[in-house]
Structures are given as C-alpha cells and as structure tokens.
Enzyme design. Structure first.
Site, PDB file in Angstrom:
ATOM      1  N   SER A 180       0.819  -1.219   0.000  1.00 25.43           N
ATOM      2  CA  SER A 180       0.000   0.000   0.000  1.00 25.43           C
ATOM      3  C   SER A 180       0.854   1.271   0.000  1.00 25.43           C
ATOM      4  O   SER A 180       2.019   1.261   0.388  1.00 25.43           O
ATOM      5  CB  SER A 180      -0.907   0.021   1.236  1.00 25.43           C
ATOM      6  OG  SER A 180      -1.656  -1.163   1.318  1.00 25.43           O
TER       7      SER A 180
HETATM    8  N1  SAH Z   1      -0.477  -5.376   4.031  1.00 25.73           N
HETATM    9  C1  SAH Z   1       0.227  -5.598   2.795  1.00 25.73           C
HETATM   10  C2  SAH Z   1      -0.614  -5.183   1.591  1.00 25.73           C
HETATM   11  C3  SAH Z   1      -1.060  -6.384   0.960  1.00 25.73           C
HETATM   12  S1  SAH Z   1      -2.132  -6.324  -0.421  1.00 25.73           S
HETATM   13  C4  SAH Z   1       1.582  -4.935   2.793  1.00 25.73           C
HETATM   14  O1  SAH Z   1       1.894  -4.188   3.716  1.00 25.73           O
HETATM   15  O2  SAH Z   1       2.362  -5.195   1.867  1.00 25.73           O
HETATM   16  C5  SAH Z   1      -3.366  -7.441   0.155  1.00 25.73           C
HETATM   17  C6  SAH Z   1      -2.942  -8.861   0.392  1.00 25.73           C
HETATM   18  O3  SAH Z   1      -4.098  -9.570   0.846  1.00 25.73           O
HETATM   19  C7  SAH Z   1      -2.462  -9.599  -0.839  1.00 25.73           C
HETATM   20  O4  SAH Z   1      -1.184 -10.109  -0.609  1.00 25.73           O
HETATM   21  C8  SAH Z   1      -3.490 -10.726  -1.015  1.00 25.73           C
HETATM   22  O5  SAH Z   1      -2.935 -11.923  -1.509  1.00 25.73           O
HETATM   23  C9  SAH Z   1      -4.011 -10.892   0.401  1.00 25.73           C
HETATM   24  N2  SAH Z   1      -5.336 -11.528   0.516  1.00 25.73           N
HETATM   25  C10 SAH Z   1      -6.403 -11.420  -0.307  1.00 25.73           C
HETATM   26  N3  SAH Z   1      -7.433 -12.165   0.156  1.00 25.73           N
HETATM   27  C11 SAH Z   1      -7.006 -12.745   1.306  1.00 25.73           C
HETATM   28  C12 SAH Z   1      -7.610 -13.645   2.244  1.00 25.73           C
HETATM   29  N4  SAH Z   1      -8.852 -14.106   2.080  1.00 25.73           N
HETATM   30  N5  SAH Z   1      -6.879 -14.052   3.318  1.00 25.73           N
HETATM   31  C13 SAH Z   1      -5.597 -13.604   3.485  1.00 25.73           C
HETATM   32  N6  SAH Z   1      -4.982 -12.781   2.631  1.00 25.73           N
HETATM   33  C14 SAH Z   1      -5.668 -12.343   1.550  1.00 25.73           C
END
Ligand code: SAH
Length: 236
Positions: free
Chosen positions: A84
């Site tokens: 993000s």
């Molecule tokens: N917090 C992260 C941003 C990640 S983007 C950072 O600091 O880099 C969102 C993430 O959520 C992605 O990696 C995606 O694979 C994950 N995601 C999507 N659906 C999910 C679920 N049901 N359970 C766990 N993770 C999930």
C-alpha cells in the site's frame, strides 16, 4: 606489489562509501516521505510518525522497485498484489490507535510492511496471507530483519485465527464485499476493526466494539486489491 595493495584498498574504500551513501539515501528518503506525504496530510500520532521514519520500506519491495520505495503510491510485490501507499499505511495505523499492550490480527500480509509497522507499536501481530509464496517470502524477510513479535500464517483470513483470539485490533488490507462475521467475533471488547469494504468503489470502514455492540464509521474512499477465498464463494 605495494601498488596492487593500494589499488585494492582504494577499491574497498570506494565500495564502502558507495554502500554507506546508499543506506543514507534511504534514510533521507524515508525522512522526506514522513514530512511531505504523511505529516503534511494530517497524521499527528508521534509514535506512528516515528515508526514510519524507521521501518525500511525499501526492504519490502522487489529489487527493481527499491529506488521507488519512498514514492507516494502503492507498488507491485508480485502475484498481482501490491504494497500500500505509505500514507495509507500511516493513516490506517493511526486510526487503529495502537497501544503497546495490544494484540493485532492482520488479513493480507502481502510484503509484510504493514505488519512490520504495527509490530513496533503493539505487543504481537498475527498476520494471514492467502497467496503462499507471498506469505513465505514475508515470513523469511521479517525473520531476517529481526521482527520477533510477528506471526505469519498461510491461509484464508476469512475465518481469522481463532487460537489467539480475541484481538484488540483487526486490520484488513484486502477488500471484502462485507466484513466476514468470524472476524467480528474475534474482536475484543473495546477493540477496533479497520477494513476497506466494497467492490469497484470501496470505503475504509472503522468498527468499534463497545458493550458487545458494533459501531460503524465510514472514513474515506480507498482502492485495495479484493479479498479472495471463501468470501467470494459466499457471494455467489
Ligand atoms: N499489508 C500488505 C498489503 C497487501 S495487499 C503490505 O503491507 O504489503 C493485500 C494482500 O491480501 C495480498 O497479498 C493478497 O494476496 C491478500 N489476501 C487477499 N485475500 C485474502 C484472504 N482471504 N486471506 C488472506 N490474505 C488475503
């Protein structure tokens, strides 16, 4: 022979300077990011500002993107996912009002950056990632960087992580169409849950649990990757 030694020493000195200046650049870039992207947009929590100025975001982005690590936007981290925008990480962290005694659950580990930021402000961070290679990489990186109070699990965050519940804070960094019920159940009394909710148009929603009741507040329009897994099946 002496000449060769001299050349070698100069080489080592130059390489050392180069390494140092690279490290200093990131530190300066981080400081600038905090001032121009975060403090200037109204983030006032001094603990949050300090941590944003310390956590090395460049370590959480793929090699080719490191020079862009302190730009004002999200970046790709592979598998179609993103880390993000720094301001959003700071904003969400401030809205959670983290305390040193808090236990946190994060859904969507991604690069591990948000977990790293939170880990410096709370007691423990439990984080779940559905895309196995991303979760494995984040786990290795966080270990290598010395974060000891972050626990990474590969799986669907839909059902939370019951063994360690309840959580004082829950943060979703992938957007579900609505907040999964099991996550609300794992929120402690007095706790807060923060999530981007919606499809194409999403809003950041803050839920407070007070006297067993959930009070919902809409904060701002956002754009996150969708939450995948069980929540999507539930929709059909
Ligand atoms: N917090 C992260 C941003 C990640 S983007 C950072 O600091 O880099 C969102 C993430 O959520 C992605 O990696 C995606 O694979 C994950 N995601 C999507 N659906 C999910 C679920 N049901 N359970 C766990 N993770 C999930």
């Amino acid at each position: 022979m002496n000449k060769l030694l001299l050349i070698l020493m100069i080489g080592i000195f130059v390489a050392g300077c180069h390494e140092n200046s690279k490290a200093m650049d990131y530190k300066a870039m981080r400081k600038k990011m905090v001032e121009t992207q975060i403090r200037s947009r109204g983030i006032v929590n001094t603990r949050v500002l300090r941590v944003m100025g310390n956590v090395p975001r460049e370590k959480f982005v793929p090699e080719g993107y490191k020079p862009l690590a302190y730009e004002d936007g999200p970046l790709p981290i592979g598998e179609g996912q993103t880390i993000s925008q720094p301001y959003i990480v700071a904003y969400m962290t401030e809205k959670l009002e983290p305390k040193t005694s808090d236990k946190v659950l994060e859904i969507g580990t991604g690069s591990g950056y948000q977990a790293a930021v939170l880990s410096k402000l709370v007691k423990e961070v439990y984080t779940i990632e559905i895309v196995a290679p991303l979760g494995e990489d984040a786990k290795k990186l966080l270990k290598r960087l010395g974060y000891k109070n972050i626990f990474v699990k590969i799986g669907d965050g839909y059902r939370g992580w019951k063994e360690n519940a309840p959580y004082d804070l829950i943060i979703l960094t992938a957007a579900p169409p609505r907040i999964p019920e099991p996550l609300l159940e794992q929120l402690a009394e007095g706790g807060r849950l923060l999530a981007p909710v919606g499809d194409i148009s999403q809003e950041l929603v803050l839920i407070r649990k007070t006297n067993g009741k959930f009070v919902r507040e809409s904060l701002l329009p956002v754009r996150f990757v969708p939450m995948t897994g069980e929540i999507q099946k539930e929709n059909n």
